[in-house]
Design an enzyme around this catalytic site. Structure first.
Site, PDB file in Angstrom:
ATOM      1  N   TYR A  66      24.303  38.668  -5.770  1.00  0.00           N
ATOM      2  CA  TYR A  66      22.366  38.849  -6.162  1.00  0.00           C
ATOM      3  C   TYR A  66      21.469  38.222  -5.563  1.00  0.00           C
ATOM      4  O   TYR A  66      21.403  37.538  -4.831  1.00  0.00           O
ATOM      5  CB  TYR A  66      22.314  37.939  -7.844  1.00  0.00           C
TER       6      TYR A  66
ATOM      7  N   LYS B 115      24.006  42.997  -5.977  1.00  0.00           N
ATOM      8  CA  LYS B 115      23.100  43.855  -7.116  1.00  0.00           C
ATOM      9  C   LYS B 115      22.404  42.973  -6.006  1.00  0.00           C
ATOM     10  O   LYS B 115      21.448  42.545  -5.767  1.00  0.00           O
ATOM     11  CB  LYS B 115      23.024  42.381  -8.184  1.00  0.00           C
TER      12      LYS B 115
END
Length: 291
Positions: free
Chosen positions: A133, A161
């Site tokens: 992330y 992400k």
């Protein structure tokens, strides 16, 4: 490899500020019915920094139990403390999580070697997929292309992400896409532009209130209907921007409550919207017939 729309699920609260686990079960069931392709719990939108470890564990357990294998459950297990990230990841794997989301180690601001070692240490400890992330606006840490190129080589790390909003960086990291590693959009306003670079889907705030539409937009692009996907991106753009007019998840929870979803309030230091920004949110909701 998950494809399509993954909701970054909010955490519902009761009036007394406790976690509303009944509403959580209801939301998981709703997302399954609305064709959400995967559910992420304990991400940024879940107000994770304001939850206790006990609450986080219960949210993960209930989500996994409710989904019962009908939809993948991704659990946020990251920390700026590598050992805690590793311990939480092991715990959620044992609970039955399908995958994990591990954030870049914020505040510490390590160098490239430290970043790679952080993710390798966590990935070595589990046997389920991990999504990196990258959200520098939150963490103060920008993952470099060179670090990600090393991190993506680990067999358990299957995607990122990407929430920097930097299309130049997105274009660069798209070079790392393989059958074993992909890029997922973490910014609803550029979902289709990112997917045009080969991305496999969206990890979405918008999907909290428009799950079927977000799924349809992602799948339209993935199935070759670029015009439909682009038209949907443009149609919802003003509302998407309004969802970030104040700190996420304040606007999305406000919007959900406005349409009667009754997901409760926020954990301090987050609080209710200012009247002027709320008015702008309502205006965009009316424009797409949400109100």
């Amino acid at each position: 490899m998950i494809r399509g729309s993954m909701v970054a699920l909010i955490t519902p609260f009761n009036e007394d500020g406790s976690v509303n686990y009944d509403k959580l079960r209801e939301l998981v069931e709703w997302h399954i019915a609305e064709q959400t392709d995967a559910i992420l719990v304990l991400g940024t939108t879940a107000e994770t920094p304001a939850l206790t470890i006990t609450e986080e564990d219960e949210i993960a357990r209930i989500s996994i139990e409710t989904a019962a294998g009908r939809v993948p459950i991704i659990v946020g297990s990251g920390s700026n403390n590598t050992m805690i990230a590793m311990e939480q990841s092991i715990k959620y794997e044992k609970m039955g999580a399908d995958a994990l989301l591990v954030i870049t180690p914020y505040y510490n601001k390590t160098n490239k070697a430290g970043m790679v070692n952080h993710f390798y240490t966590v990935a070595d400890a589990v046997n389920i997929p991990i999504y990196v992330y990258n959200v520098p606006g939150r963490t103060g840490v920008s993952l470099t292309y060179e670090a990600l190129a090393e991190i993506s080589k680990h067999k358990n790390i299957v995607g990122i992400k990407e929430a920097s909003g930097d299309m130049s960086f997105i274009t660069k990291i798209s070079r790392l896409i393989t059958d074993d590693f992909n890029v997922y959009c973490g910014n609803d306003d550029i979902s289709i532009p990112l997917m045009s670079m080969g991305g496999a889907g969206i990890i979405s705030v918008l999907a909290n209130i428009l799950p079927r539409q977000t799924h349809e937009m992602a799948m339209a692009y993935l199935e070759g209907d670029v015009k439909k996907a682009a038209d949907m991106q443009k149609y919802y753009l003003d509302f998407i921007n309004a969802l970030f007019i104040e700190t996420n998840p304040i606007p999305i929870k406000e919007a959900m409550n406005l349409v009667g979803m009754n997901v409760g309030g926020y954990r301090m230091p987050l609080c209710t919207m200012e009247e002027d920004t709320k008015a702008k949110l309502i205006e965009t909701m009316k424009a797409i017939d949400l109100l």
